[in-house]
Enzyme design. Structure first.
Site, PDB file in Angstrom:
ATOM      1  N   GLY A  46      64.645  51.125  32.959  1.00 58.08           N
ATOM      2  CA  GLY A  46      66.058  51.191  32.612  1.00 58.08           C
ATOM      3  C   GLY A  46      66.454  52.645  32.437  1.00 58.08           C
ATOM      4  O   GLY A  46      65.610  53.473  32.090  1.00 58.08           O
ATOM      5  N   GLN A  51      71.525  59.653  29.489  1.00 52.89           N
ATOM      6  CA  GLN A  51      70.199  60.255  29.700  1.00 52.89           C
ATOM      7  C   GLN A  51      70.162  61.252  30.855  1.00 52.89           C
ATOM      8  O   GLN A  51      69.182  61.971  31.013  1.00 52.89           O
ATOM      9  CB  GLN A  51      69.149  59.160  29.915  1.00 52.89           C
ATOM     10  N   CYS A 103      60.992  55.404  25.753  1.00 51.06           N
ATOM     11  CA  CYS A 103      62.256  55.880  26.310  1.00 51.06           C
ATOM     12  C   CYS A 103      61.993  57.133  27.134  1.00 51.06           C
ATOM     13  O   CYS A 103      61.255  58.013  26.690  1.00 51.06           O
ATOM     14  CB  CYS A 103      63.215  56.200  25.170  1.00 51.06           C
ATOM     15  N   LEU A 104      62.581  57.215  28.317  1.00 49.17           N
ATOM     16  CA  LEU A 104      62.349  58.388  29.175  1.00 49.17           C
ATOM     17  C   LEU A 104      62.856  59.674  28.533  1.00 49.17           C
ATOM     18  O   LEU A 104      62.380  60.761  28.872  1.00 49.17           O
ATOM     19  CB  LEU A 104      63.022  58.180  30.538  1.00 49.17           C
ATOM     20  N   HIS A 145      68.370  48.040  24.615  1.00 44.81           N
ATOM     21  CA  HIS A 145      67.927  49.436  24.498  1.00 44.81           C
ATOM     22  C   HIS A 145      68.882  50.362  25.252  1.00 44.81           C
ATOM     23  O   HIS A 145      69.321  51.380  24.718  1.00 44.81           O
ATOM     24  CB  HIS A 145      66.492  49.554  25.038  1.00 44.81           C
ATOM     25  N   GLU A 146      69.218  49.991  26.487  1.00 48.74           N
ATOM     26  CA  GLU A 146      70.108  50.838  27.301  1.00 48.74           C
ATOM     27  C   GLU A 146      71.529  50.846  26.736  1.00 48.74           C
ATOM     28  O   GLU A 146      72.188  51.892  26.713  1.00 48.74           O
ATOM     29  CB  GLU A 146      70.118  50.371  28.758  1.00 48.74           C
ATOM     30  N   HIS A 149      72.078  53.267  24.023  1.00 46.78           N
ATOM     31  CA  HIS A 149      72.305  54.647  24.467  1.00 46.78           C
ATOM     32  C   HIS A 149      73.805  54.948  24.589  1.00 46.78           C
ATOM     33  O   HIS A 149      74.238  56.072  24.323  1.00 46.78           O
ATOM     34  CB  HIS A 149      71.643  54.904  25.830  1.00 46.78           C
TER      35      HIS A 149
HETATM   36 ZN    ZN Z   1      66.020  54.967  26.297  1.00 45.19          ZN
END
Ligand code: ZN
Length: 197
Positions: A46, A51, A103-104, A145-146, A149
């Site tokens: 995701g 991000q 998380c990236l 989660h996304e 953000h």
């Molecule tokens: Zn994340």
């Protein structure tokens, strides 16, 4: 085009994202394509617009790498590739489930997060189609989660007490620019903050 991923500490990760106007514009399609490329290049499942430096309401999910005939024969992730533009989670329900996330934008950090099992979400895709759908399980977790953000919330925000203390040193390393990732990243000093696509 693969975009650099902004890291923990970047202001854009704490912004409330704004709606995307005229979502069927070619610029939006291109941006969404870049999100997919960037996510896959970083082996993520995701990725949200903040991000990559855009405080706009969009994220993409590709849960298909989670499917494994032997280890994880979960049909709900098997073909799950979706674009979420201007999403709104209108309902959270079901059991509260504790599960490990990463998380990236926070490389090298994993922690358990409790989230409701089921969500109902309204959103558009890049063709301008509207959806009102209910999801559960792994897919619902990734979406939550996304979606967080877009509200400026990170999964580490849910970690409290002693566990948070244990995370602190890893988070500080990211803030100091000492963390490595095997994909292109931008430290907080260089992270853009754009409010339209
Ligand atoms: Zn994340």
């Amino acid at each position: 085009m693969i975009l650099p991923i902004v890291l923990y500490g970047s202001k854009v990760l704490r912004e409330k994202s704004v709606e995307i106007q005229n979502i069927t514009r070619p610029e939006v399609k291109k941006f969404i394509r870049n999100l997919y490329e960037t996510m896959r290049g970083a082996q993520g499942i995701g990725l949200s617009a903040p991000q990559v430096g855009y405080a706009v309401k969009a994220f993409v999910v590709d849960a298909t790498p989670l499917y494994d005939e032997e280890e994880n024969p979960d049909e709900s992730v098997k073909d799950f590739v979706r674009t979420f533009i201007n999403p709104e989670i209108v309902e959270y329900k079901g059991e509260k489930i504790n599960y490990e996330e990463g998380c990236l934008s926070i490389p090298g950090v994993r922690a358990n997060v409790v989230r409701p099992d089921i969500i109902r979400i309204k959103y558009y895709d890049e063709e301008g189609n509207f959806y009102d759908e209910e999801y559960d399980g792994m897919v619902a977790r990734i979406i939550q989660h996304e979606y967080d953000h877009l509200l400026g919330i990170l999964f580490t925000d849910y970690v409290k007490g002693l566990k948070k203390q244990l995370l602190k040193s890893k988070l500080n390393r990211i803030l100091k620019g000492k963390t490595q990732a095997n994909y292109k990243v931008l430290p907080k000093e260089k992270a853009p903050l754009l409010r339209s696509v």
